[in-house]
Design a protein around this motif. Structure first.
Motif, PDB file in Angstrom:
ATOM      1  N   UNK A   1       0.833  -1.208   0.000  1.00 57.48           N
ATOM      2  CA  UNK A   1       0.000   0.000   0.000  1.00 57.48           C
ATOM      3  C   UNK A   1       0.865   1.253   0.000  1.00 57.48           C
ATOM      4  N   UNK A   2       1.964   1.250   0.746  1.00 52.59           N
ATOM      5  CA  UNK A   2       2.857   2.415   0.781  1.00 52.59           C
ATOM      6  C   UNK A   2       3.488   2.638  -0.594  1.00 52.59           C
ATOM      7  N   UNK A   3       3.886   1.549  -1.255  1.00 54.39           N
ATOM      8  CA  UNK A   3       4.465   1.693  -2.606  1.00 54.39           C
ATOM      9  C   UNK A   3       3.427   2.235  -3.590  1.00 54.39           C
TER      10      UNK A   3
ATOM     11  N   UNK B   1      -4.338   5.208  -8.966  1.00 57.03           N
ATOM     12  CA  UNK B   1      -5.468   5.340  -8.045  1.00 57.03           C
ATOM     13  C   UNK B   1      -6.177   3.993  -7.872  1.00 57.03           C
ATOM     14  N   UNK B   2      -6.478   3.335  -8.976  1.00 51.72           N
ATOM     15  CA  UNK B   2      -7.225   2.079  -8.906  1.00 51.72           C
ATOM     16  C   UNK B   2      -6.392   0.952  -8.304  1.00 51.72           C
ATOM     17  N   UNK B   3      -5.105   0.937  -8.570  1.00 50.82           N
ATOM     18  CA  UNK B   3      -4.243  -0.069  -7.948  1.00 50.82           C
ATOM     19  C   UNK B   3      -4.159   0.155  -6.442  1.00 50.82           C
ATOM     20  N   UNK B   4      -4.060   1.408  -6.026  1.00 52.08           N
ATOM     21  CA  UNK B   4      -4.025   1.710  -4.595  1.00 52.08           C
ATOM     22  C   UNK B   4      -5.354   1.364  -3.934  1.00 52.08           C
ATOM     23  N   UNK B   5      -6.449   1.710  -4.591  1.00 50.26           N
ATOM     24  CA  UNK B   5      -7.766   1.384  -4.038  1.00 50.26           C
ATOM     25  C   UNK B   5      -7.899  -0.115  -3.819  1.00 50.26           C
ATOM     26  N   UNK B   6      -7.479  -0.898  -4.809  1.00 48.30           N
ATOM     27  CA  UNK B   6      -7.533  -2.354  -4.671  1.00 48.30           C
ATOM     28  C   UNK B   6      -6.640  -2.832  -3.529  1.00 48.30           C
ATOM     29  N   UNK B   7      -5.478  -2.230  -3.410  1.00 50.95           N
ATOM     30  CA  UNK B   7      -4.536  -2.620  -2.340  1.00 50.95           C
ATOM     31  C   UNK B   7      -5.128  -2.293  -0.964  1.00 50.95           C
ATOM     32  N   UNK B   8      -5.724  -1.118  -0.838  1.00 56.87           N
ATOM     33  CA  UNK B   8      -6.314  -0.735   0.449  1.00 56.87           C
ATOM     34  C   UNK B   8      -7.523  -1.604   0.788  1.00 56.87           C
TER      35      UNK B   8
END
Length: 130
Positions: free
Chosen positions: A50-52, A88-95
């Motif tokens: 998530x940090x990455x 944005x979408x990759x981070x959303x999925x990760x979170x």
């Protein structure tokens, strides 16, 4: 009369330059909120996925905001926004896959509001597969 017209024109121009466009405002908000989210997420773990992803989004938002400041045309901005959307979408999925605290959720909500405003201003349509 000529002086009055000149003064009126200068006042109108001053008003235009001091009021940021919706696009500029949303880009500034995304840039700031993505940086804040990155700081929130990396407090827990600087090496987490998530940090990455948050760092990638912050970098993409900064690049997009620089494009606004450089007066890029709308087509080029849409291209730059592709990397913002992907991050944005990759981070959303990760979170979604991680247990995030209320501060991180709040920070991501700020990012989402700015992201959606930018998407609307650019009339951006996400392509499937992102």
């Amino acid at each position: 009369m000529k002086v009055l017209f000149t003064v009126a024109a200068l006042v109108a121009l001053a008003g235009c330059t001091s009021t940021p466009s919706k696009l500029t405002d949303a880009a500034d908000r995304l840039d700031r909120s993505a940086d804040n989210l990155y700081e929130e997420v990396r407090r827990d773990s600087d090496t987490s996925d998530a940090a990455r992803e948050a760092q990638r989004l912050a970098d993409a938002a900064d690049d997009f905001n620089n494009g606004i400041e450089d007066d890029r045309d709308r087509d080029e901005l849409r291209e730059r926004f592709d990397s913002v959307a992907k991050a944005y979408h990759e981070l959303r999925d990760e979170l979604d896959d991680e247990d995030v605290d209320s501060d991180e959720r709040s920070a991501f909500a700020d990012v989402t509001r700015a992201y959606l405003d930018l998407e609307r201003e650019l009339e951006y349509r996400r392509v499937s597969g992102l």
